[in-house]
Scaffold this motif. Sequence first.
Motif, PDB file in Angstrom:
ATOM      1  N   LYS A   1      70.990   4.587  40.017  1.00  0.00           N
ATOM      2  CA  LYS A   1      70.931   3.474  40.949  1.00  0.00           C
ATOM      3  C   LYS A   1      72.161   2.580  40.864  1.00  0.00           C
ATOM      4  CE  LYS A   1      67.063   1.997  39.258  1.00  0.00           C
ATOM      5  NZ  LYS A   1      65.849   1.207  39.024  1.00  0.00           N
ATOM      6  N   SER A   2      73.048   2.844  39.897  1.00  0.00           N
ATOM      7  CA  SER A   2      74.100   1.877  39.622  1.00  0.00           C
ATOM      8  C   SER A   2      75.487   2.385  39.987  1.00  0.00           C
ATOM      9  CB  SER A   2      74.070   1.497  38.148  1.00  0.00           C
ATOM     10  OG  SER A   2      74.162   2.655  37.342  1.00  0.00           O
TER      11      SER A   2
ATOM     12  N   GLU B   1      78.777   7.843  35.957  1.00  0.00           N
ATOM     13  CA  GLU B   1      79.029   6.401  35.957  1.00  0.00           C
ATOM     14  C   GLU B   1      80.472   6.054  36.276  1.00  0.00           C
ATOM     15  OE1 GLU B   1      78.073   2.571  33.099  1.00  0.00           O
ATOM     16  OE2 GLU B   1      77.569   4.583  32.473  1.00  0.00           O
TER      17      GLU B   1
ATOM     18  N   ASP C   1      72.377   5.531  34.837  1.00  0.00           N
ATOM     19  CA  ASP C   1      71.333   5.284  35.820  1.00  0.00           C
ATOM     20  C   ASP C   1      71.886   5.515  37.222  1.00  0.00           C
ATOM     21  OD1 ASP C   1      69.218   2.392  36.558  1.00  0.00           O
ATOM     22  OD2 ASP C   1      69.287   4.410  37.369  1.00  0.00           O
TER      23      ASP C   1
ATOM     24  N   ARG D   1      77.670  -3.069  37.092  1.00  0.00           N
ATOM     25  CA  ARG D   1      76.299  -2.638  37.328  1.00  0.00           C
ATOM     26  C   ARG D   1      75.438  -3.844  37.676  1.00  0.00           C
ATOM     27  NH1 ARG D   1      78.485   1.184  37.990  1.00  0.00           N
ATOM     28  NH2 ARG D   1      78.330   3.230  36.979  1.00  0.00           N
ATOM     29  N   GLN D   2      74.790  -3.780  38.834  1.00  0.00           N
ATOM     30  CA  GLN D   2      73.895  -4.841  39.261  1.00  0.00           C
ATOM     31  C   GLN D   2      74.572  -6.206  39.192  1.00  0.00           C
ATOM     32  OE1 GLN D   2      70.421  -4.324  36.824  1.00  0.00           O
ATOM     33  NE2 GLN D   2      69.795  -2.456  37.891  1.00  0.00           N
ATOM     34  N   SER D   3      75.814  -6.240  39.642  1.00  0.00           N
ATOM     35  CA  SER D   3      76.631  -7.460  39.702  1.00  0.00           C
ATOM     36  C   SER D   3      76.869  -8.075  38.329  1.00  0.00           C
ATOM     37  CB  SER D   3      75.972  -8.501  40.636  1.00  0.00           C
ATOM     38  OG  SER D   3      75.855  -7.974  41.942  1.00  0.00           O
ATOM     39  N   LYS D   4      76.809  -7.254  37.280  1.00  0.00           N
ATOM     40  CA  LYS D   4      77.070  -7.733  35.920  1.00  0.00           C
ATOM     41  C   LYS D   4      78.280  -7.016  35.338  1.00  0.00           C
ATOM     42  CE  LYS D   4      72.239  -8.893  34.947  1.00  0.00           C
ATOM     43  NZ  LYS D   4      71.077  -8.675  34.049  1.00  0.00           N
TER      44      LYS D   4
ATOM     45  N   GLU E   1      81.753  -6.594  37.986  1.00  0.00           N
ATOM     46  CA  GLU E   1      80.481  -6.366  38.686  1.00  0.00           C
ATOM     47  C   GLU E   1      80.118  -4.883  38.606  1.00  0.00           C
ATOM     48  OE1 GLU E   1      80.791  -7.774  42.631  1.00  0.00           O
ATOM     49  OE2 GLU E   1      81.351  -9.815  42.072  1.00  0.00           O
TER      50      GLU E   1
ATOM     51  N   THR F   1      77.060   1.999  42.821  1.00  0.00           N
ATOM     52  CA  THR F   1      77.632   1.335  43.989  1.00  0.00           C
ATOM     53  C   THR F   1      79.007   0.753  43.713  1.00  0.00           C
ATOM     54  OG1 THR F   1      76.418  -0.651  43.351  1.00  0.00           O
ATOM     55  CG2 THR F   1      75.397   0.796  44.964  1.00  0.00           C
TER      56      THR F   1
END
Length: 547
Positions: free
Chosen positions: A525-526, A371, A523, A416-419, A414, A528
């Motif tokens: 997927k996070s 992460e 995760d 994870r998932q823009s949060k 932002e 980015t």
Amino acid sequence: MNKQPRRADLRAAKAMMGETVMTDPAPIASATDTPELSISDHAIPAETAQKAIERLAKLTAIEYDQSRTAEADALGIRVTTLDDEVRKARGEGAEPTHGRRLSFKTHEPWADPVNLADVLDELAAAIDRHVILATAARDATALWIAHTWVYSRFQYSPRLAITSPEKRCGKSTLLDILRATCLSPIKADNISASSVFRTIEALSPLTLLIDEADTHLRENAEELRGVLNSGFEASGNVIRVVEIQGEHQPVQFATFAPVALAAIKCLPGTLEDRAIPIRLERKTVDQTVDKMRDGGARAAIAIIGRKLARWGRDAVNKLDENPAIPSALNDREGDISVPILSIADAAGPVWAGRGRRALQTLFGDRSNDDEAAGTGAMLLADIRQVFTDTSSMRMTTAELAEKLGAMEDRPWPEWRQSKPITPTQLSRALAPFRIRSENMKIAGTAQVRKGYQRDHFADAWTRYLPSDPPSPPANPLPATIGHFTGELSKNGNATDPLPSESSGATGGSVADAKSDGSGSVADGKSATMAEKYSKVAGSDTPRPRLG
């Protein structure tokens, strides 16, 4: 007495009757025609070195391996010299058109028998002189190096996962030590899947050292990871179809060999699961290490390698294949531990204890944290800025995450998932630096919150960040601080300690209560935002000041 008719007379009679007559063959010389030879005149001349090499070149790989040592002794040459000459006789001596032929260092075994405990002590001391390592990591590394000399005795060969939170922590130096002490080491900064199994099949036994693993093991390297995973077990192999004399036939390639991998952050999960985790840390200004380039350093370590070569030759068939495994370890960790603890037991009770403590400590501290990849130093710097701007000595995890989420030019808003980054995500991101949150009670309330003291970060700030302007005084605490509990008053002062667990946590502390900073994998997927901002760390981008 009747005389036998002469052969000439018989021939003449047959000729008169019209029969075909065969002429006599050339006369055969009798024994009386030449001088009598003695037995010594027929003695077979001694086999020349060239004839011996030609004979050995015709042997199969197994037959040659079984006889190479004795043949080298008979010829009065080193085994490595004989290997080179046999390869040339087989037509393998020509250099490739591109690159260089692969070779590796071999150790001439020490002349006298050695005491394993003494050799391990020397090796651990050498590691201490050149690399900053925790005691558990140092001892486990010494035992892993020893296992490379006897790995064929065991069903499993654990990988050595050498990682660090940031660059310049000593990975290259530790790999240099491995190259000087492991069995037939081959180092590669980049390697393909087919190169791994073809190299192991052709040159085994060997030790494979892979540097820069973080650059070519993460993306689009499923095949390479699969090959390295399969080499964990003695039965590991891959099957490929190759052309043999014009026909395509399936062929097996062995993959079983000791492998050490060096990377920043962490390795892929499947490799980590088969590895002994060795975490390096950058040295502080007060810590010093000897350079490998110092006079005599490499020669001294090479002597340790020779002693290990002698021990391995003498002990390989005597080691226990079923040592006692601590019950706290899971099944995979138990498999990893077998060769390490077998060697530790063979070294005596002191090393038997050191080996078990080392593995239990390292497996307990294992942290798979993708992460925070590429953002560790930036996170530490921003947290330092938060504590400096607020003049705080303590802060709850929720409050710290909130202030990080307010930094508009950073990845935290932002994450994870823009949060914005959450308290749980913050705990995981700090886990590779061995920074753990602790329970804190808010004075005048029944609430218990997870939080951090400024002192928790002192060691990591010193190691991974440039010097900071004067800040409120702090007494550095070890980065591996446990879950000390205390009460946090509203003005930031600590009061009475509390039990480490409490069911009274509410609000932001609920999320924190689910994470103690164990460093579990985030995760996938996070990643980015972390990747997007991975180059921001260390830049001149000004940080916002917080009120």
